[in-house]
Every structure is written in C-alpha cells, then in structure tokens.
Design an enzyme around this catalytic site. Structure first.
Site, PDB file in Angstrom:
ATOM      1  N   ASN A  85       0.799  -1.237   0.000  1.00 28.68           N
ATOM      2  CA  ASN A  85       0.000   0.000   0.000  1.00 28.68           C
ATOM      3  C   ASN A  85       0.832   1.287   0.000  1.00 28.68           C
ATOM      4  O   ASN A  85       0.373   2.308  -0.482  1.00 28.68           O
ATOM      5  CB  ASN A  85      -1.047  -0.008   1.121  1.00 28.68           C
ATOM      6  N   CYS A 143      -3.154   1.525   6.825  1.00 23.50           N
ATOM      7  CA  CYS A 143      -3.334   0.976   8.179  1.00 23.50           C
ATOM      8  C   CYS A 143      -3.893   2.057   9.099  1.00 23.50           C
ATOM      9  O   CYS A 143      -4.567   1.759  10.075  1.00 23.50           O
ATOM     10  CB  CYS A 143      -2.008   0.463   8.708  1.00 23.50           C
TER      11      CYS A 143
HETATM   12  P1  NAD Z   1      -0.046  -8.914   4.028  1.00 23.54           P
HETATM   13  O1  NAD Z   1       0.199  -9.268   5.439  1.00 23.54           O
HETATM   14  O2  NAD Z   1      -0.889  -9.811   3.205  1.00 23.54           O
HETATM   15  O3  NAD Z   1       1.322  -8.794   3.251  1.00 23.54           O
HETATM   16  C1  NAD Z   1       2.379  -7.989   3.727  1.00 23.54           C
HETATM   17  C2  NAD Z   1       3.674  -8.579   3.263  1.00 23.54           C
HETATM   18  O4  NAD Z   1       3.800  -9.868   3.843  1.00 23.54           O
HETATM   19  C3  NAD Z   1       3.790  -8.778   1.757  1.00 23.54           C
HETATM   20  O5  NAD Z   1       5.118  -8.498   1.379  1.00 23.54           O
HETATM   21  C4  NAD Z   1       3.509 -10.245   1.584  1.00 23.54           C
HETATM   22  O6  NAD Z   1       4.167 -10.816   0.472  1.00 23.54           O
HETATM   23  C5  NAD Z   1       4.112 -10.803   2.847  1.00 23.54           C
HETATM   24  N1  NAD Z   1       3.597 -12.103   3.256  1.00 23.54           N
HETATM   25  C6  NAD Z   1       2.363 -12.622   3.085  1.00 23.54           C
HETATM   26  N2  NAD Z   1       2.305 -13.861   3.608  1.00 23.54           N
HETATM   27  C7  NAD Z   1       3.535 -14.122   4.120  1.00 23.54           C
HETATM   28  C8  NAD Z   1       4.123 -15.226   4.799  1.00 23.54           C
HETATM   29  N3  NAD Z   1       3.422 -16.319   5.060  1.00 23.54           N
HETATM   30  N4  NAD Z   1       5.416 -15.135   5.170  1.00 23.54           N
HETATM   31  C9  NAD Z   1       6.121 -14.024   4.920  1.00 23.54           C
HETATM   32  N5  NAD Z   1       5.636 -12.953   4.294  1.00 23.54           N
HETATM   33  C10 NAD Z   1       4.353 -13.000   3.892  1.00 23.54           C
HETATM   34  O7  NAD Z   1      -0.602  -7.438   4.052  1.00 23.54           O
HETATM   35  P2  NAD Z   1      -0.938  -6.517   2.810  1.00 23.54           P
HETATM   36  O8  NAD Z   1      -2.275  -6.903   2.304  1.00 23.54           O
HETATM   37  O9  NAD Z   1       0.193  -6.444   1.840  1.00 23.54           O
HETATM   38  O10 NAD Z   1      -0.981  -5.091   3.504  1.00 23.54           O
HETATM   39  C11 NAD Z   1      -2.080  -4.648   4.159  1.00 23.54           C
HETATM   40  C12 NAD Z   1      -1.908  -4.812   5.654  1.00 23.54           C
HETATM   41  O11 NAD Z   1      -0.748  -4.135   6.086  1.00 23.54           O
HETATM   42  C13 NAD Z   1      -3.050  -4.185   6.424  1.00 23.54           C
HETATM   43  O12 NAD Z   1      -3.429  -5.015   7.481  1.00 23.54           O
HETATM   44  C14 NAD Z   1      -2.439  -2.896   6.929  1.00 23.54           C
HETATM   45  O13 NAD Z   1      -3.067  -2.379   8.076  1.00 23.54           O
HETATM   46  C15 NAD Z   1      -1.047  -3.299   7.186  1.00 23.54           C
HETATM   47  N6  NAD Z   1      -0.165  -2.133   7.216  1.00 23.54           N
HETATM   48  C16 NAD Z   1       0.307  -1.714   8.421  1.00 23.54           C
HETATM   49  C17 NAD Z   1       1.112  -0.601   8.486  1.00 23.54           C
HETATM   50  C18 NAD Z   1       1.628  -0.109   9.806  1.00 23.54           C
HETATM   51  O14 NAD Z   1       2.557   0.657   9.793  1.00 23.54           O
HETATM   52  N7  NAD Z   1       1.084  -0.542  10.937  1.00 23.54           N
HETATM   53  C19 NAD Z   1       1.447   0.096   7.321  1.00 23.54           C
HETATM   54  C20 NAD Z   1       0.953  -0.354   6.109  1.00 23.54           C
HETATM   55  C21 NAD Z   1       0.143  -1.485   6.072  1.00 23.54           C
END
Ligand code: NAD
Length: 488
Positions: free
Chosen positions: A162, A295
């Site tokens: 995002n 987020c």
């Molecule tokens: P996601 O958890 O699906 O993916 C995030 C990352 O994790 C991606 O790079 C993905 O490839 C990786 N990933 C997925 N499964 C994995 C696994 N089993 N092992 C290792 N890596 C894995 O999240 P998303 O859909 O990409 O992003 C949205 C989420 O991120 C929302 O929940 C949002 O709130 C959160 N977010 C949080 C912040 C913050 O600073 N708190 C900032 C931005 C986004």
C-alpha cells in the site's frame, strides 16, 4: 489500454531482476511473476521470482557486508543516506508515476508518498551521526559502567503493497544509519518501486551487499528459511496482523529482534463541540487517502447524535463529487483498489452492513471495468455487529456510527483488538486530555486526520504491533545495548 510512452520508458529503467551484492540477475529457477496495473488489469512488467536459494544468497551477501558497513564511519553512512534523499527528490515525478502505475493510488498522493518516504532518508541521515552511549559510576564506587549501542546485525524486511516506497525507506533508512545490512522482500503486487529504490541507493554510493532485494511470489517459503537462519538478527515486518503473528511464531526459535507494524481499526471521534469544517476535511483525508487502503485509515467514524445529520450531509456531498479514475492519470481522487480480491471484500462488507441495518447515503457499488474500482461510499447508522466495525475495511467506504455520550464513544472506540491510531475532533481542552489518556492506541490525531511524520514514533499497541518506526525511537530498533564494567 496501452501504457503511455513515458510510462514505458520508466518501466524499462527498472531492473527486472533480483539484486544481490550489487548485481542484478534472474531467479536461479528462471521463473518470473507479473506485475499488473490495477486500473486496467494489464501486465506492466515481469520480475524475477526469487527462490529460497536466491534468498539465502541474499542473506550471505548481507552477512558478508555487515562488519565493514558497521565499521564505516557514521558520517559516510549519513552522507549516502542524504545523497539518496537528494536523488529521490530530484526523481520525485518518476517515483510517483511508478507507485501510481503499479499500486493504483492517485498521482498527487503518490507525490506525497515520495516526499514522506524521502523524509526517512533525510531524518536518519541526521540520526546516523547521533547514536549516543553513556557513562556512569557504579553506586559502590568501585567501577564505571559504560553503555554503548551497537548495530543488531543483518536484517530481513517484509513490506506491504500500500505504500511501496515509504514502507521500504522507513525500514532501510534507520537500519543503514545504525550500521545494519539488509535483505528486503517487497510485496509481490508492487515490487517495482522497491527495486528502483535499491537502484537509487546504489547510485547514491551504497556499497554492494548492504541492501539486497529478493522479490518472490512465495513469501512463506522464503521467510521460513531466512527466519530460521542463525545469521539473521532482526525481522521488521509491515503488513496484516494474521501474517505478523505467523512471522512472530517463526522468529521465536531464533530469538530474533522483531518490529511489527500491523493492522489497524482506527476510530475517528467527532464530538458535539468539534469544529465541523475541520472535522469534515479531516475525515475525508483520514478515510480516502490511498483509496482507504492505509493501516491508519479511519475505519469507524463515531459522530455525536446532535451533529450527525449535518456531518453526514456535508461529508456525503463531497464524497459524491469525488472523481474516480486511473491513479496514474492526473486529476483523479479515487484510483483502483489493488486487486480483485480487495473489490470483492469491499462488496461483501457493504452488503453485510446493509443487512445489519445500515443505510447507504452515497456510492455503495463497483464501477464497470476494466480495473478494480469501487465507488467512494458513505454508510450511515452502522450497527455494532456489522463486519465494517470489526474488520479493517481497506477500501473507500466511510462507516458512520452515532453515539450519545463521551463514555459510550470511548467504549466503542476501544472495543477492538487493534490499537494503531485514533482521531479526535473536539475544541474542549479537558476532553482532549481525557481522550489522550483513555483511547488505547499508539498514536492519536487531535483535530487532524493525518499523523504520519518521519520525525515521530509511528506504531501501535495491542494487535497493531510492536516497536516504533521514525523519530528518535526508530533507530533504536536497530541497535542493541551493550554494558561494560570497568573496575577502578
Ligand atoms: P499482508 O500481510 O498480506 O502482506 C504484507 C507482506 O507480507 C507482503 O510483502 C507479503 O508478500 C508478505 N507475506 C504474506 N504472507 C507471508 C508469509 N506467510 N510469510 C512471509 N511474508 C508474507 O498485508 P498486505 O495486504 O500487503 O498489507 C495490508 C496490511 O498491512 C493491512 O493489514 C495494513 O493495516 C497493514 N499495514 C500496516 C502498516 C503499519 O505501519 N502498521 C502500514 C501499512 C500497512
């Protein structure tokens, strides 16, 4: 629809490979995966799909570079970060376009992300030379205690789609400032911005191997091998809470330092004493920035009964006038959601809200294709059982919940496992102070709808995460404390 010529030229400049030790190349399996423009569904580029062996090679490279990087004078590390900041700002338009094309956000917001993401490079170039220790006499008077802070060592970064630039710089910049090397795995939906950033870091003078990038379509396999490797010393993850929990479990046997920036379910409270002009402006920003895919997005808008009709009317009028269209093209307010799953989830959340008694005031539907568009939407009188209230929406849907008293608003606001950010609109000083104390979140916007700032400690409590990014706190996540006793 084909890409514009200047978009094609830009995409040609982005490496399609895996970046290890300063060299770009294909996957050891030869496999690739494709990246799409979410506004059209067109494939814009194929990228090398790193195998587990490639990821281990990337860690080999980060481990090999670690000692020399830690011993590089902090002034030199600082200068590289500063040059990277200058280059990024020079290339603001290129980076903004790349973000908008692969991720879908409006180009004006993508420019904002370049500035925000760049500020981490500048801030941590300034922090790199200010890592301090201290010296104390022990109370017995028999010796001196010296406290120093040393780089934790090789890190593994996993970032979401995002904010593909800012989520990368928010980790890379403090790590480099502290003297750590890294392997970064960008989200598979948006790897191009991160790859181009690593190219820029090399151009700014970053030595080979200090930052290595391994895009993959199989993140689970990659992360389980790297997290189990005893040479890795730190995991920093931004993404969903569900994946974060799995990664914490995988990191436990290796007792890794972890920083977790996870999901949110931000309450946005508008009290009867609020300045309504500011509250309307704030909620539009806090909800629709990034098409609701942040987020920090305001997820539950809590409005006092006595002003709710006026507030909903004013907000809805502006939402109905928002312009929907491809993010990379100038002038649009609402770009495409990142993929079809995101559209399907938004459709389901809206249907569930209506079934549980809520009323759609404006929007509420998908937009005919191509692309993953959903109308900017306002839903009023959302009930406590609606999924909209209990889950991260991650779409352009503004959900209004009405409340009657301050206590009720606080109770609703805290009734979630998340605790990232809250927003409060009130002109009453005493109430402001009470909200600072009572709302269970790591951050709060008081009469503002935007809290992100490189100089501030960003992060959550409860299921929203562990650790802080940015601010003076950000570099500490990459330092370990060492105490030395010297007898007199
Ligand atoms: P996601 O958890 O699906 O993916 C995030 C990352 O994790 C991606 O790079 C993905 O490839 C990786 N990933 C997925 N499964 C994995 C696994 N089993 N092992 C290792 N890596 C894995 O999240 P998303 O859909 O990409 O992003 C949205 C989420 O991120 C929302 O929940 C949002 O709130 C959160 N977010 C949080 C912040 C913050 O600073 N708190 C900032 C931005 C986004």
């Amino acid at each position: 629809m084909t890409l514009e010529m200047h978009e094609q030229d830009l995409l040609h400049k982005v490496q399609a490979g895996i970046g290890i030790g300063g060299t770009w190349g294909p996957s050891s399996s030869g496999a690739t995966f494709t990246v799409e423009d979410p506004a059209t569904g067109d494939v814009i580029k194929s990228v090398a799909d790193a195998t587990v062996e490639d990821a281990v090679r990337a860690l080999d490279s980060a481990v090999a570079a670690q000692q020399e990087w830690a011993e590089t004078p902090s002034r030199l590390r600082s200068d590289i970060l500063r040059r990277a900041f200058d280059l990024l700002i020079e290339r603001k338009e290129e980076f903004a376009l790349l973000i908008a094309v692969e991720m879908g956000k409006p180009i004006s917001e993508a420019r904002g992300e370049v500035v925000y993401g760049g500020e981490f490079l500048r801030w941590f170039s300034e922090e790199a030379v200010r890592v301090q220790g201290d010296y104390r006499r022990n109370p017995e008077g028999t010796g001196s205690i010296t406290v120093s802070h040393l780089p934790v060592g090789p890190c593994y970064f996993i970032t979401p789609w995002n904010f593909p630039l800012a989520m990368a710089t928010r980790k890379i910049a403090p790590a480099l400032a502290a003297g750590c090397t890294a392997v970064i795995k960008p989200a598979e939906l948006t790897p191009l911005t991160t790859i181009y950033l690593v190219q820029l870091l090399e151009e700014a003078g970053l030595p080979p191997g200090v930052v290595n990038v391994v895009p993959t379509s199989n993140p689970g396999a990659q992360s389980s091998v790297l997290l189990a490797d005893p040479r890795l010393r730190k995991l920093s993850f931004t993404g969903s809470t569900a994946v974060g929990v799995k990664l914490l479990e995988a990191a436990a046997p290796n007792v890794l330092r972890t920083s977790m920036e996870l999901g949110g379910n931000a309450p946005f409270l508008v009290f009867d004493d609020a300045d309504l002009d500011r509250a309307v402006e704030g909620v539009l920003l806090a909800k629709f920035r990034n098409i609701g895919q942040a987020c920090t997005a305001a997820n539950r808008i809590l409005v006092h009964d006595s002003i709710a009709d006026e507030f909903v009317g004013r907000v809805s009028e502006q939402v109905a006038a928002m312009k929907i269209g491809r993010g990379a093209d100038e002038g649009n307010d609402i770009g495409a959601l990142v993929d079809r799953r995101a559209v399907a989830k938004t459709v389901a959340l809206v249907a569930d809200a209506v079934e549980t008694g809520a009323e759609i005031v404006t929007g509420g539907d998908t937009v005919a294709g191509p692309g993953n568009f959903f109308q900017p939407t306002v839903i009023d009188k959302v009930g406590p059982d609606a999924r909209l209230v209990n889950e991260e929406i991650f779409g352009p849907v503004l959900a209004i919940i009405r409340f009657a008293s301050e206590d009720e608003a606080v109770q609703i606001a805290n009734d979630t496992e998340y605790g990232l950010v809250s927003y409060v609109y009130t002109e009453n000083l005493g109430r402001s102070q009470r909200m600072i104390e009572k709302l269970q979140t790591g951050m709060m916007g008081l009469n503002t709808g935007l809290v992100s700032n490189a100089a501030a400690p960003f992060g959550g409590i409860k299921h929203s995460g562990i650790g802080r990014e940015g601010g003076f706190e950000g570099i500490r996540e990459f330092l370990s404390t060492k105490y030395t006793l010297t007898p007199r």
